[in-house]
Write a protein that holds these residues in place. Structure first.
Motif, short mmCIF file in Angstrom:
data_model
loop_
_atom_site.label_atom_id
_atom_site.label_comp_id
_atom_site.label_asym_id
_atom_site.label_seq_id
_atom_site.Cartn_x
_atom_site.Cartn_y
_atom_site.Cartn_z
N PRO A 250 -39.35 -64.07 70.35
CA PRO A 250 -39.18 -63.55 68.98
C PRO A 250 -40.51 -63.15 68.35
CG PRO A 250 -37.91 -65.56 69.30
CD PRO A 250 -38.78 -65.42 70.51
N LEU A 251 -40.50 -62.03 67.64
CA LEU A 251 -41.69 -61.54 66.93
C LEU A 251 -41.41 -61.59 65.43
CD1 LEU A 251 -42.61 -58.40 69.07
CD2 LEU A 251 -43.30 -60.79 69.42
N GLU A 252 -42.37 -62.11 64.68
CA GLU A 252 -42.21 -62.25 63.23
C GLU A 252 -43.11 -61.25 62.50
OE1 GLU A 252 -40.13 -64.30 61.83
OE2 GLU A 252 -39.58 -65.70 63.43
N ASP A 253 -42.67 -60.85 61.31
CA ASP A 253 -43.47 -60.01 60.40
C ASP A 253 -44.04 -58.80 61.14
OD1 ASP A 253 -44.62 -59.26 58.01
OD2 ASP A 253 -46.41 -60.49 58.29
N VAL A 254 -43.15 -58.01 61.72
CA VAL A 254 -43.55 -56.83 62.50
C VAL A 254 -43.74 -55.64 61.58
CG1 VAL A 254 -42.95 -55.35 64.45
CG2 VAL A 254 -42.22 -57.75 64.45
N HIS A 255 -44.82 -54.89 61.82
CA HIS A 255 -45.12 -53.70 61.01
C HIS A 255 -45.51 -52.55 61.92
CE1 HIS A 255 -45.48 -55.64 56.92
NE2 HIS A 255 -45.51 -56.71 57.72
N LEU A 256 -45.00 -51.34 61.59
CA LEU A 256 -45.44 -50.11 62.25
C LEU A 256 -46.43 -49.44 61.31
CD1 LEU A 256 -44.90 -48.46 64.84
CD2 LEU A 256 -43.26 -47.12 63.52
N LEU A 257 -47.67 -49.25 61.79
CA LEU A 257 -48.76 -48.82 60.92
C LEU A 257 -49.29 -47.45 61.33
CD1 LEU A 257 -50.79 -52.16 61.06
CD2 LEU A 257 -49.15 -51.50 59.28
N THR A 258 -49.77 -46.71 60.35
CA THR A 258 -50.59 -45.53 60.59
C THR A 258 -51.99 -45.86 60.12
OG1 THR A 258 -48.73 -44.00 60.29
CG2 THR A 258 -50.95 -43.09 60.11
N LEU A 259 -52.98 -45.76 61.02
CA LEU A 259 -54.35 -46.14 60.72
C LEU A 259 -55.26 -44.92 60.73
CD1 LEU A 259 -54.69 -49.30 63.02
CD2 LEU A 259 -53.89 -49.20 60.65
N PRO A 279 -42.63 -51.99 57.23
CA PRO A 279 -42.21 -53.33 57.68
C PRO A 279 -40.94 -53.24 58.52
CG PRO A 279 -42.58 -53.25 55.29
CD PRO A 279 -42.52 -51.84 55.77
N LEU A 280 -40.94 -53.95 59.65
CA LEU A 280 -39.78 -53.95 60.56
C LEU A 280 -39.09 -55.30 60.62
CD1 LEU A 280 -41.35 -51.95 63.54
CD2 LEU A 280 -40.04 -51.06 61.61
N GLY A 281 -39.66 -56.29 59.95
CA GLY A 281 -39.03 -57.60 59.91
C GLY A 281 -39.20 -58.39 61.19
N LYS A 282 -38.14 -59.07 61.64
CA LYS A 282 -38.17 -59.90 62.83
C LYS A 282 -37.48 -59.19 63.99
CE LYS A 282 -36.69 -64.43 64.61
NZ LYS A 282 -36.02 -65.72 64.28
N LEU A 283 -38.09 -59.25 65.17
CA LEU A 283 -37.51 -58.67 66.38
C LEU A 283 -37.12 -59.80 67.33
CD1 LEU A 283 -39.89 -55.64 67.10
CD2 LEU A 283 -37.95 -55.81 65.51
N GLU A 284 -35.90 -59.75 67.83
CA GLU A 284 -35.37 -60.82 68.68
C GLU A 284 -35.78 -60.61 70.14
OE1 GLU A 284 -34.01 -63.44 67.57
OE2 GLU A 284 -33.66 -62.81 65.49
N ALA A 285 -35.92 -61.72 70.87
CA ALA A 285 -36.31 -61.67 72.28
C ALA A 285 -35.22 -61.01 73.12
CB ALA A 285 -36.59 -63.08 72.80
N GLY A 286 -35.64 -60.17 74.08
CA GLY A 286 -34.71 -59.56 75.02
C GLY A 286 -33.93 -58.39 74.48
N LEU A 304 -48.94 -51.18 66.05
CA LEU A 304 -47.87 -52.14 65.86
C LEU A 304 -48.51 -53.51 65.65
CD1 LEU A 304 -44.66 -52.32 66.06
CD2 LEU A 304 -45.08 -53.36 68.29
N SER A 305 -48.15 -54.19 64.57
CA SER A 305 -48.68 -55.54 64.32
C SER A 305 -47.52 -56.52 64.26
CB SER A 305 -49.48 -55.58 63.02
OG SER A 305 -48.64 -55.40 61.89
N TYR A 306 -47.79 -57.77 64.67
CA TYR A 306 -46.75 -58.79 64.68
C TYR A 306 -47.38 -60.17 64.90
CZ TYR A 306 -47.38 -58.27 69.73
OH TYR A 306 -47.93 -58.20 70.99
N TYR A 307 -46.56 -61.20 64.66
CA TYR A 307 -46.93 -62.57 64.97
C TYR A 307 -46.01 -63.10 66.07
CZ TYR A 307 -49.80 -62.97 60.74
OH TYR A 307 -50.77 -62.79 59.77
#
Length: 329
Positions: A250-259, A279-286, A304-307
């Motif tokens: 699982p990925l938390e606090d996902v963001h798609l960024l333009t830098l 902001p893309l929110g949470k992405l589930e595993a698999g 792409l940033s995430y925790y």
């Protein structure tokens, strides 16, 4: 002095744009990870179960893999497709081999600082490893044409033909002839006709096949465990590019960024400024996710940033100009 610094920054940004446009190793993060974008694309194709068409045109590397698993479920396909990192030419850098049932479907190497596809292998044009950087090629090309080739990979990452045998059906004599050369093409004008009958040629094929080595393959399913798969696809024929994300956890606090690059230090360190944040929110595993991707130019990039369990990550995405593959750092 101020004007000099401005021109210095502009020059650095131009250099950054040049590096961003390079195919191959742009964005690679280490020796053991340099081929990850290739494996990510394979994983995404198989896990998606829809074939190779959406990953770009003329992708023989993907076609060679898809040929062997197109009737399988994604889970079975990921188990069946394998890979290995192996230094085949003794230059100290590994090559990437992908395969199925010990047959090599792709060989990638690093040449001039870029990832280069040496060959792709199909059922009717199969490749195997003979050890010591040598490869066996067996195939057929229609009525009366069978090939048997032996090659080695040199220090420059190029295939060198040692022996190339092929058959030719002579309709006038109604018999099969065998030819040999070291140019690696079935061209009788550049070959020597051998005093070898079909039975002897078949025996030669068997002897060469008996020398094939069993490689220490790893399944692609194992590769995908615990990592984030990133690859590039497209929405339909000629459609907009899509970023494919398949989390291994699982990925938390996902963001798609333009830098946007706003400064480059003397050592080449880039300072980025966020121009757009989705902001893309949470992405589930698999789970396989698709996001629209804007192909930015010059010093503007997508990230792409995430925790995850290891903490915060930000991956800057780049597109290869050679085959459309996705690279990141």
């Amino acid at each position: 002095m101020k004007g000099k610094n401005i021109w210095k920054q502009r020059a650095c940004l131009c250099l950054l744009a040049f590096l961003t446009g390079l195919p191959g190793l742009a964005g690679a993060s280490g020796r053991d990870e340099v081929y990850n974008p290739k494996l990510d694309t394979l994983y995404a194709m198989i896990q998606g179960g829809s074939g190779y068409d959406s990953f770009g045109e003329e992708r023989d590397d993907l076609m060679a893999v898809w040929e062997g698993i197109r009737e399988m479920t994604p889970a079975r396909g990921l188990e069946a497709v394998t890979y290995q990192l192996l230094d085949c030419n003794g230059d100290g850098e590994p090559e990437l081999l992908t395969g199925q049932d010990n047959r090599i479907t792709n060989l990638f190497t690093i040449r001039d600082g870029r990832i280069y596809r040496v060959f792709s292998g199909f059922y009717r044009n199969a490749w195997y490893y003979l050890g010591n950087g040598r490869f066996l090629n067996q195939g057929s090309g229609g009525t009366g044409l069978t090939i048997l080739g032996e090659y080695h990979l040199d220090r420059n990452g190029k295939l060198v033909c040692e022996n190339y045998y092929f058959t030719h059906w002579d309709p006038a004599m109604e018999k099969e002839e065998v030819y040999w050369n070291t140019v690696g093409v079935p061209d009788r004008a550049r070959s020597k006709k051998l005093a070898m009958n079909p039975a002897q040629f078949q025996e030669l094929q068997k002897k060469r096949k008996d020398k094939v080595e069993k490689l220490s393959w790893q399944s692609l399913a194992r590769y995908g465990q615990g990592r984030v798969i990133l690859s590039l696809s497209q929405s339909g024929e000629g459609g907009a590019p899509l970023l494919v994300v398949i989390p291994g956890e699982p990925l938390e606090d996902v963001h798609l960024l333009t830098l946007q690059a706003v400064d480059v230090s003397d050592s080449g360190q880039v300072t980025w400024q966020v121009e757009k944040d989705e902001p893309l929110g949470k992405l589930e595993a698999g789970t396989r996710y698709h996001f629209s991707l804007a192909l930015e130019g010059t010093a503007r990039v997508t990230a792409l940033s995430y925790y995850d369990r290891a903490g915060y990550h930000r991956k800057i995405l780049r597109i290869s100009g050679e085959d459309g593959s996705l690279f990141f750092n």
